[in-house]
Write an enzyme that holds these catalytic residues in place. Structure first.
Site, PDB file in Angstrom:
ATOM      1  N   HIS A 121       0.869  -1.675   0.006  1.00 34.43           N
ATOM      2  CA  HIS A 121       0.156   0.166   0.125  1.00 34.43           C
ATOM      3  C   HIS A 121       0.842   1.271   0.184  1.00 34.43           C
ATOM      4  O   HIS A 121       1.978   1.468   0.514  1.00 34.43           O
ATOM      5  CB  HIS A 121      -0.686   0.503   1.483  1.00 34.43           C
ATOM      6  CG  HIS A 121      -1.694   0.737   1.020  1.00 34.43           C
ATOM      7  ND1 HIS A 121      -1.989   2.654   1.582  1.00 34.43           N
ATOM      8  CD2 HIS A 121      -3.183   0.766   1.467  1.00 34.43           C
ATOM      9  CE1 HIS A 121      -2.960   3.071   1.566  1.00 34.43           C
ATOM     10  NE2 HIS A 121      -4.098   1.966   1.890  1.00 34.43           N
ATOM     11  N   ASP A 198       3.028  -3.450   7.716  1.00 36.10           N
ATOM     12  CA  ASP A 198       1.599  -3.453   7.394  1.00 36.10           C
ATOM     13  C   ASP A 198       0.738  -4.151   8.322  1.00 36.10           C
ATOM     14  O   ASP A 198       0.293  -5.232   7.663  1.00 36.10           O
ATOM     15  CB  ASP A 198       1.417  -2.425   6.609  1.00 36.10           C
ATOM     16  CG  ASP A 198       0.345  -1.933   5.918  1.00 36.10           C
ATOM     17  OD1 ASP A 198      -0.351  -2.313   6.769  1.00 36.10           O
ATOM     18  OD2 ASP A 198       0.485  -1.559   4.754  1.00 36.10           O
ATOM     19  N   GLN A 201      -4.751  -5.184   7.112  1.00 33.21           N
ATOM     20  CA  GLN A 201      -5.473  -5.930   6.575  1.00 33.21           C
ATOM     21  C   GLN A 201      -4.967  -7.123   7.886  1.00 33.21           C
ATOM     22  O   GLN A 201      -5.444  -8.247   7.044  1.00 33.21           O
ATOM     23  CB  GLN A 201      -5.170  -6.106   5.124  1.00 33.21           C
ATOM     24  CG  GLN A 201      -5.691  -4.924   4.146  1.00 33.21           C
ATOM     25  CD  GLN A 201      -7.082  -4.373   4.552  1.00 33.21           C
ATOM     26  OE1 GLN A 201      -7.727  -5.459   5.080  1.00 33.21           O
ATOM     27  NE2 GLN A 201      -6.913  -3.550   3.695  1.00 33.21           N
ATOM     28  N   LYS A 224     -10.664  -0.264  10.356  1.00 24.89           N
ATOM     29  CA  LYS A 224     -10.543  -1.579   9.494  1.00 24.89           C
ATOM     30  C   LYS A 224     -11.493  -2.575  10.582  1.00 24.89           C
ATOM     31  O   LYS A 224     -11.432  -4.136  10.143  1.00 24.89           O
ATOM     32  CB  LYS A 224      -9.631  -1.951   9.022  1.00 24.89           C
ATOM     33  CG  LYS A 224      -8.778  -0.814   7.817  1.00 24.89           C
ATOM     34  CD  LYS A 224      -7.784  -1.084   6.761  1.00 24.89           C
ATOM     35  CE  LYS A 224      -7.098   0.414   6.307  1.00 24.89           C
ATOM     36  NZ  LYS A 224      -8.315   0.099   5.312  1.00 24.89           N
ATOM     37  N   CYS A 364      -4.570   2.054  -3.722  1.00 17.72           N
ATOM     38  CA  CYS A 364      -3.158   3.000  -3.268  1.00 17.72           C
ATOM     39  C   CYS A 364      -1.510   1.453  -3.665  1.00 17.72           C
ATOM     40  O   CYS A 364      -1.316   1.722  -2.705  1.00 17.72           O
ATOM     41  CB  CYS A 364      -3.321   3.021  -1.783  1.00 17.72           C
ATOM     42  SG  CYS A 364      -4.297   4.225  -1.069  1.00 17.72           S
TER      43      CYS A 364
HETATM   44  N1  PLP Z   1      -2.106  -0.309   4.513  1.00 17.41           N
HETATM   45  C1  PLP Z   1      -2.427  -1.238   3.921  1.00 17.41           C
HETATM   46  C2  PLP Z   1      -2.366  -2.873   3.788  1.00 17.41           C
HETATM   47  C3  PLP Z   1      -4.137  -0.628   4.020  1.00 17.41           C
HETATM   48  O1  PLP Z   1      -5.275  -1.627   3.296  1.00 17.41           O
HETATM   49  C4  PLP Z   1      -4.568   0.136   4.691  1.00 17.41           C
HETATM   50  C5  PLP Z   1      -5.915   1.073   3.991  1.00 17.41           C
HETATM   51  O2  PLP Z   1      -6.646   0.646   3.144  1.00 17.41           O
HETATM   52  C6  PLP Z   1      -3.749   1.790   4.529  1.00 17.41           C
HETATM   53  C7  PLP Z   1      -2.270   0.598   4.947  1.00 17.41           C
HETATM   54  C8  PLP Z   1      -3.345   2.841   5.466  1.00 17.41           C
HETATM   55  O3  PLP Z   1      -4.813   2.757   6.420  1.00 17.41           O
HETATM   56  P1  PLP Z   1      -4.467   4.140   6.753  1.00 17.41           P
HETATM   57  O4  PLP Z   1      -6.351   4.867   5.422  1.00 17.41           O
HETATM   58  O5  PLP Z   1      -6.083   4.217   8.315  1.00 17.41           O
HETATM   59  O6  PLP Z   1      -4.306   4.723   7.667  1.00 17.41           O
END
Ligand code: PLP
Length: 410
Positions: A121, A198, A201, A224, A364
């Site tokens: 991401h 990270d 998910q 989430k 993203c």
């Molecule tokens: N990393 C992953 C794998 C994600 O799916 C997301 C959000 O979709 C993020 C990071 C970023 O999360 P946030 O927008 O809550 O900071």
């Protein structure tokens, strides 16, 4: 208890969209909130609201207690050795940026390497790009297999004595691939590198034990996992949080302030400058309670079963191409696909007309879209309140969309 049994807890799901019962399949973007979380936030504002760590009045003490209790709940939820290793942030993005600013930029030297995958991401990619640019370090990308998995032999080859940091999603938000975090930790640690995970998910969908994973940092978002937006977590090993610099300076994160220099509180408070996200933390604490009452193993089993069912049903439509691991391979609770010849945004618009909410776009993950050779994909992502009937509704709507777009599909 998952699926239909828990749906009643989520007021938002009891509505119609465009004349159809809402089928919410965009959980990887954000989850819906159960009544106990909504009530905990309301109760906090109605009974306990005050600033924390400051006032010596009753409400101030109650708010501080509620805020720190939420930290304890989160620490237990991920099996952190202590609550002091749980920093409240605004979300995964902020947590990762805080590591990039407060830790990576301090330790990286010209010629050092950061190992990541091209499926990350943007939140787990751009902070490292920026840190590399600022320090003269370099990004090194692991190759992806055709189904998006990484091979440990490639990781062993990529991680060298120059590697200072390995950063990877536990579960990919596009492909649903599950990465072998504890093995990655072992490889990184053998070379003296730090592993950043990270968990955006993964933490919402499966049991998380940071000690068993042996990751050095873990970032995730409350929204989430049935919690409110605006609250997230940065977990770190004790010595790393001690070494890491704060990103925000100001009220409440200090120990002593002199005219020309200052000292900080101990972690986690040195990272929480200014009035923290108190109601958000209380909501996240309630979300953790709720998820634990359902059981993380049950949630994991449920999301994975729904993903397997979705793969099976989508295979009935030959014009649909699915990305990521095939049937029989463990994956997160999401399925990414395209209807041949149709842009995912157009597909999503037609599905919405049938009450079905999915995500469409690059998620993203622009570098990954380039690898897949598509501008965008559609993604259906599942959570504890989804049912097979939701997937049946998705497939019915997709069949209608297929007829609608017949001219484009050819
Ligand atoms: N990393 C992953 C794998 C994600 O799916 C997301 C959000 O979709 C993020 C990071 C970023 O999360 P946030 O927008 O809550 O900071």
């Amino acid at each position: 208890m998952t699926g239909a049994d828990v749906r009643k807890d989520f007021p938002i799901l009891q509505q119609e969209i465009n004349g159809h019962p809402l089928v919410y399949l965009d959980n990887a973007a954000t989850s819906q909130k159960p009544r106990p979380v909504l009530e905990a936030i309301q109760r906090y504002y109605e009974h306990d609201n005050a600033n924390v760590h400051r006032g010596v009045h009753t409400l101030g003490a109650r708010a501080t207690e509620a805020y720190e209790l939420a930290r304890e709940k989160v620490a237990r939820f991920i099996n952190a050795p202590s609550p002091e290793q749980v920093v409240f942030t605004r979300g995964t993005t902020e947590s990762l940026n805080m590591i990039a600013y407060g830790y990576a930029r301090r330790v990286l030297q010209p010629g050092d390497e950061i190992v990541i995958t091209p499926a990350e991401h943007h939140s787990n990619l751009i902070p490292w790009q920026q840190a590399a640019r600022a320090t003269g370090a370099q990004l090194k990308y692991l190759p992806l297999q055709p189904d998006g998995q990484i091979r440990l032999e490639d990781v062993r080859q990529a991680v060298t004595d120059r590697t200072k940091l390995v950063a990877i999603a536990h579960v990919s938000n596009v492909l649903g691939t599950i990465h072998p975090v504890s093995e990655l930790a072992e490889i990184a640690h053998a070379r003296g590198a730090v592993l950043v995970v990270d968990g955006a998910q993964s933490v919402p969908h499966q049991p998380t034990d940071v000690q068993a994973l042996d990751c050095d940092f873990l970032a995730f978002s409350g929204h989430k996992m049935c919690g409110p937006t605006g609250i997230g977590v940065l977990y770190g090993k004790r010595h790393l949080l001690a070494e890491m610099e704060p990103t925000y300076f100001g009220g409440e994160m200090i120990d002593v302030v002199e005219l020309y220099e200052s000292t900080w509180k101990q972690p986690p408070w040195k990272f929480e400058g200014g009035t923290p996200i108190i109601a958000g933390a209380v909501g996240l604490g309630a979300a953790v309670d709720y998820l634990q009452s359902v059981g993380m193993e049950n949630i994991q089993r449920h999301s994975q079963a729904l993903a397997a069912y979705a793969l099976e049903r989508l295979a009935e439509i030959p014009e649909i191409e699915v990305y990521g691991p095939g049937p029989g391979v463990a994956r997160g609770g999401l399925v990414t696909f395209n209807l041949r010849g149709v842009h995912a945004h157009d597909l999503s618009t037609v599905l919405d007309a049938h009450g079905v909410a999915i995500r469409a776009g690059h998620h993203c993950c622009q570098p990954l879209m380039r690898i897949l050779g598509v501008p965008a994909t559609a993604r259906a992502s599942f959570y504890l309140y989804n049912t097979e009937a939701d997937i049946d509704a998705l497939v019915t709507a997709l069949t209608t969309a297929k007829e609608f777009f017949q001219h484009a599909i050819g």
